[in-house]
Design a protein around this motif. Structure first.
Motif, PDB file in Angstrom:
ATOM      1  N   THR A   3     -11.871  -2.842   3.490  1.00  0.00           N
ATOM      2  CA  THR A   3     -11.339  -1.502   3.280  1.00  0.00           C
ATOM      3  C   THR A   3     -12.329  -0.610   2.548  1.00  0.00           C
ATOM      4  OG1 THR A   3      -9.171  -2.526   3.153  1.00  0.00           O
ATOM      5  CG2 THR A   3      -9.304  -0.246   2.484  1.00  0.00           C
ATOM      6  N   LEU A 239       1.833  -0.249  -1.458  1.00  0.00           N
ATOM      7  CA  LEU A 239       0.553  -0.906  -1.678  1.00  0.00           C
ATOM      8  C   LEU A 239       0.663  -1.718  -2.961  1.00  0.00           C
ATOM      9  CD1 LEU A 239      -2.473  -1.415  -1.142  1.00  0.00           C
ATOM     10  CD2 LEU A 239      -2.954   0.704  -2.418  1.00  0.00           C
ATOM     11  N   LEU A 269     -10.595   1.445  -3.429  1.00  0.00           N
ATOM     12  CA  LEU A 269      -9.560   1.154  -2.439  1.00  0.00           C
ATOM     13  C   LEU A 269      -8.417   2.154  -2.537  1.00  0.00           C
ATOM     14  CD1 LEU A 269      -8.156  -0.708  -0.340  1.00  0.00           C
ATOM     15  CD2 LEU A 269      -7.308  -2.043  -2.274  1.00  0.00           C
ATOM     16  N   LEU A 273      -7.252   4.734   0.436  1.00  0.00           N
ATOM     17  CA  LEU A 273      -5.939   4.535   1.036  1.00  0.00           C
ATOM     18  C   LEU A 273      -5.003   5.714   0.776  1.00  0.00           C
ATOM     19  CD1 LEU A 273      -5.258   0.730   0.484  1.00  0.00           C
ATOM     20  CD2 LEU A 273      -5.484   1.911   2.667  1.00  0.00           C
ATOM     21  N   GLN A 293      -4.777   0.612   7.440  1.00  0.00           N
ATOM     22  CA  GLN A 293      -3.852  -0.518   7.528  1.00  0.00           C
ATOM     23  C   GLN A 293      -4.501  -1.711   8.225  1.00  0.00           C
ATOM     24  OE1 GLN A 293       0.493   0.806   8.308  1.00  0.00           O
ATOM     25  NE2 GLN A 293      -0.726   2.489   9.094  1.00  0.00           N
ATOM     26  N   LEU A 296      -7.260  -3.362   5.945  1.00  0.00           N
ATOM     27  CA  LEU A 296      -6.730  -4.201   4.871  1.00  0.00           C
ATOM     28  C   LEU A 296      -6.147  -5.496   5.435  1.00  0.00           C
ATOM     29  CD1 LEU A 296      -6.372  -4.290   1.824  1.00  0.00           C
ATOM     30  CD2 LEU A 296      -4.139  -3.213   2.107  1.00  0.00           C
ATOM     31  N   ASP A 299      -8.918  -7.993   6.286  1.00  0.00           N
ATOM     32  CA  ASP A 299      -9.823  -8.370   5.199  1.00  0.00           C
ATOM     33  C   ASP A 299      -9.629  -9.849   4.839  1.00  0.00           C
ATOM     34  OD1 ASP A 299     -11.397  -8.488   2.906  1.00  0.00           O
ATOM     35  OD2 ASP A 299     -10.780  -6.490   2.243  1.00  0.00           O
ATOM     36  N   PRO A 302      -8.631  -9.672   0.535  1.00  0.00           N
ATOM     37  CA  PRO A 302      -8.086  -8.352   0.212  1.00  0.00           C
ATOM     38  C   PRO A 302      -7.757  -8.200  -1.278  1.00  0.00           C
ATOM     39  CG  PRO A 302      -6.388  -9.718   1.192  1.00  0.00           C
ATOM     40  CD  PRO A 302      -7.676 -10.501   1.298  1.00  0.00           C
ATOM     41  N   ARG A 305      -1.969  -5.741  -0.736  1.00  0.00           N
ATOM     42  CA  ARG A 305      -1.142  -5.926   0.449  1.00  0.00           C
ATOM     43  C   ARG A 305      -0.427  -4.620   0.743  1.00  0.00           C
ATOM     44  NH1 ARG A 305       1.722  -9.441  -1.556  1.00  0.00           N
ATOM     45  NH2 ARG A 305       3.520  -8.199  -2.189  1.00  0.00           N
TER      46      ARG A 305
END
Length: 309
Positions: A3, A239, A269, A273, A293, A296, A299, A302, A305
């Motif tokens: 991301t 998120l 991030l 986002l 989306q 992520l 990834d 990550p 989530r």
């Protein structure tokens, strides 16, 4: 992390003007606002941002600078609870500060033309049909009121509808969950306005929560901060950031002392986002959000989530 490579539009220089003063009869003093905007571009969407308890219009540079450099105009008031104002606990305005904060945001919406005119070169460049509300911590509840969240007023016992049709989307960072039995004794004694209902919060919203945000205000633990997502109707996204505490890696400011979990990658991030989400929710361009989306989800390691409904 994939991301981190999410494409954004090219950043542009930012102009920031503070304080722009709005007359506020009955507030005790006028409202001070900081306006940050890219120096180029037209039909610029607007974000009104509510700071956390004790902060001011000078905070949240990592978010505000990024948003403004990538095409948003950001309006930041200094609320009455700011440490810069030094309001004493026994001030008669203190019990109503939660409501005063909402009125601050509405005052900004009522005077967008004046705020636009205060920034050299900004006149005629706002898109007043695309406005989002965002806030962190106490500011999340404040912004949430414009999205449809309702607070049971501890003085009147009423849960007034303070939503605003001018707001088309929201982003709530580390925002308190429901009250009642979920509150700690400390919260009950010191923050009687922490009793929100999310049942009418219908405006599209991205909720951002840290899975290590263990607040002294609740007996539940970090999942309390996900209530704005799970207890509200309509289009919502959540998120959840792995390892994040209340400052979510450092969104409150550059090298701010209250940041207990400094993590520049996590902040990057969040920047990307939230930018992508707002462009989607304000009907500017949905492709960035779809890409975010997917990035992520793909990834291998990550930092969070993302879920939506």
């Amino acid at each position: 992390m994939a991301t981190m490579d999410l494409a954004t539009n090219e950043p542009t220089p930012v102009v920031s003007v503070k304080p722009v003063t709005l007359s506020a009869p009955g507030r005790g003093e006028d409202l001070r606002v900081r306006v940050s905007a890219p120096v180029t571009g037209h039909e610029l969407p607007v974000i009104v941002f509510s700071h956390g308890f004790g902060s001011s219009l000078d905070g949240y540079g990592p978010l505000v600078d990024f948003w403004a450099a990538h095409g948003f105009v950001v309006m930041q008031p200094t609320h009455l609870d700011s440490r810069t104002l030094g309001l004493p606990p026994d001030d008669p305005r203190t019990p109503r500060i939660w409501r005063s904060r909402v009125e601050d945001l509405k005052r900004i919406l009522d005077h967008l033309d004046l705020l636009e005119a205060a920034v050299p070169g900004l006149h005629g460049r706002l898109d007043q049909s695309r406005i989002a509300a965002a806030g962190h911590s106490f500011g999340g509840q404040t912004a949430g009121n414009l999205l449809g969240l309702r607070v049971l007023d501890p003085e009147t016992g009423e849960a007034a509808d303070l939503s605003d049709s001018r707001i088309r989307a929201g982003v709530l960072f580390a925002t308190a969950g429901q009250g009642g039995a979920d509150l700690s004794a400390f919260a009950v004694e010191n923050f009687p306005f922490l009793n929100p209902s999310f049942a009418d919060m219908t405006t599209p919203t991205l909720v951002v929560a840290g899975d290590q945000d263990d607040s002294p205000l609740t007996v539940r633990g970090p999942d309390w901060m996900t209530d704005p997502y799970f207890l509200s109707p309509g289009s919502k996204s959540l998120l959840t950031l792995f390892g994040a505490e209340h400052s979510l890696g450092g969104i409150v400011g550059y090298e701010a002392r209250e940041t207990t979990d400094e993590n520049p990658g996590r902040v990057a991030l969040i920047q990307r986002l939230t930018w992508a989400y707002l462009r989607h929710a304000l009907d500017i361009d949905g492709s960035d959000w779809l890409a975010a989306q997917k990035s992520l989800a793909d990834d291998d390691s990550p930092q969070g989530r993302l879920e939506s409904r």
